[in-house]
Design an enzyme around this catalytic site. Structure first.
Site, PDB file in Angstrom:
ATOM      1  N   SER A  48     -58.678  16.244 -40.529  1.00  0.00           N
ATOM      2  CA  SER A  48     -58.421  16.687 -42.399  1.00  0.00           C
ATOM      3  C   SER A  48     -56.849  16.518 -42.925  1.00  0.00           C
ATOM      4  O   SER A  48     -56.587  16.185 -41.337  1.00  0.00           O
ATOM      5  CB  SER A  48     -58.124  18.064 -42.794  1.00  0.00           C
ATOM      6  N   TYR A  75     -58.129  26.492 -38.799  1.00  0.00           N
ATOM      7  CA  TYR A  75     -58.625  25.382 -39.588  1.00  0.00           C
ATOM      8  C   TYR A  75     -57.161  23.800 -39.042  1.00  0.00           C
ATOM      9  O   TYR A  75     -58.319  23.498 -38.841  1.00  0.00           O
ATOM     10  CB  TYR A  75     -58.812  25.561 -40.973  1.00  0.00           C
TER      11      TYR A  75
END
Ligand SMILES: NC(=O)c1ccc[n+]([C@@H]2O[C@H](COP(=O)([O-])OP(=O)(O)OC[C@H]3O[C@@H](n4cnc5c(N)ncnc54)[C@H](O)[C@@H]3O)[C@@H](O)[C@H]2O)c1
Length: 260
Positions: A141, A154
């Protein structure tokens, strides 16, 4: 990609489904993996009704090692090989500050995003080594190359994905296996729609428009764009890209400050 066998985790929706479509269009045989059994069945039916495609669907939670071992074994039993592996399943967790973060959710994000990606490579790579060929795309990401406020686990998990990708590239390039990661920015999938709901529960569309304004392209990404990049990286057309984390974010991760 005729007769190429591709495993896709998190295939029932979002970026996994978009890649499944891109690969089905190119004639690949697909193994769809997801822990949402109902959505997985629906995805299989939708793909079969649109494309001439052979599909094996396996319900599995990628954070459970035995279930990962099983989806790899089922693939080899049915198709005899694995040409490409899209190691995509992941969750965002809940948004909260670093010191306030709920520990159970923290551990769940790490179990799925980090351990799930690791287990996948642990069982797929030996199959590819025997074939002396393989292509792997792990999903990191922009949060795997930058910090993202209120998303500590995350960001930690996605940096780990980028790190493991470098190692896999170093260790298995000699076996004909090229491993890369992609780093999507905000691509409009169910996961990102849920994040906008958390930012602005009354009007998520406002949060979405605000976010899009900050991007150099003034738009959010389309899952189909990510599908095309993944299909290239999983194909034989990719002959020399290895160990990289490739941003697909409209250029946003290059920005310093937020010019309007
Ligand atoms: N959408 C984005 O903008 C964006 C940006 C950066 C990174 N990503 C990453 O892309 C990947 C896919 O995200 P998305 O936006 O398509 O999400 P999504 O929530 O729309 O879809 C994710 C799919 O993965 C499945 N899944 C989740 N956990 C699983 C598990 N433990 N085992 C098996 N299946 C599981 C879900 O059931 C779902 O079908 C994730 O790793 C995410 O972190 C997405």
């Amino acid at each position: 990609m005729k007769d190429q066998v591709m495993i896709i985790t998190g295939a029932a929706m979002g970026l996994g489904y978009a890649a499944a479509e891109a690969l089905a269009k190119k004639g690949a045989k697909l193994v769809l993996v997801d822990y949402n059994e109902k959505a997985l069945k629906e995805a299989e039916e939708k793909l079969k009704s649109t494309y001439q495609v052979e599909i094996l669907s396996v319900t599995a939670d990628v954070s459970k090692e035995e279930q990962v071992k099983n989806y790899v074994e089922e693939t080899v039993t049915k198709f005899g090989k694995i040409d490409g592996f899209y190691n995509n399943a992941g969750i965002e967790g809940k948004q909260a500050g670093l010191t306030d973060y709920d520990l159970d959710i923290f551990k769940k994000v790490i179990d799925i995003n980090l351990m799930g990606v690791y287990y996948g490579m642990r069982y797929v790579i030996p199959v590819m080594q025997k074939q002396k060929f393989g292509r792997i795309v792990n999903v990191a990401s922009v949060g795997g190359i930058r910090g993202v406020v209120n998303q500590t686990p995350y960001v930690a998990s996605k940096h780990a994905v980028s790190g493991m990708t470098k190692n896999a590239g170093l260790e298995y390039g000699k076996d004909g296996i090229l491993t890369n990661a992609i780093a999507p920015g905000a691509i409009l999938t169910p996961m990102v729609a849920e994040a906008f709901k958390q930012v602005n529960p009354d009007d998520p569309k406002v949060a979405e428009a605000e976010y899009a304004k900050r991007n150099p392209t003034k738009a959010l990404g389309d899952p189909k764009d990510v599908g095309s990049l993944v299909a290239f990286l999983l194909s034989k057309e990719n002959g020399y890209v290895n160990g990289q984390t490739i941003a697909i974010d409209g250029g946003e991760s290059n920005m310093y400050g937020n010019p309007e």
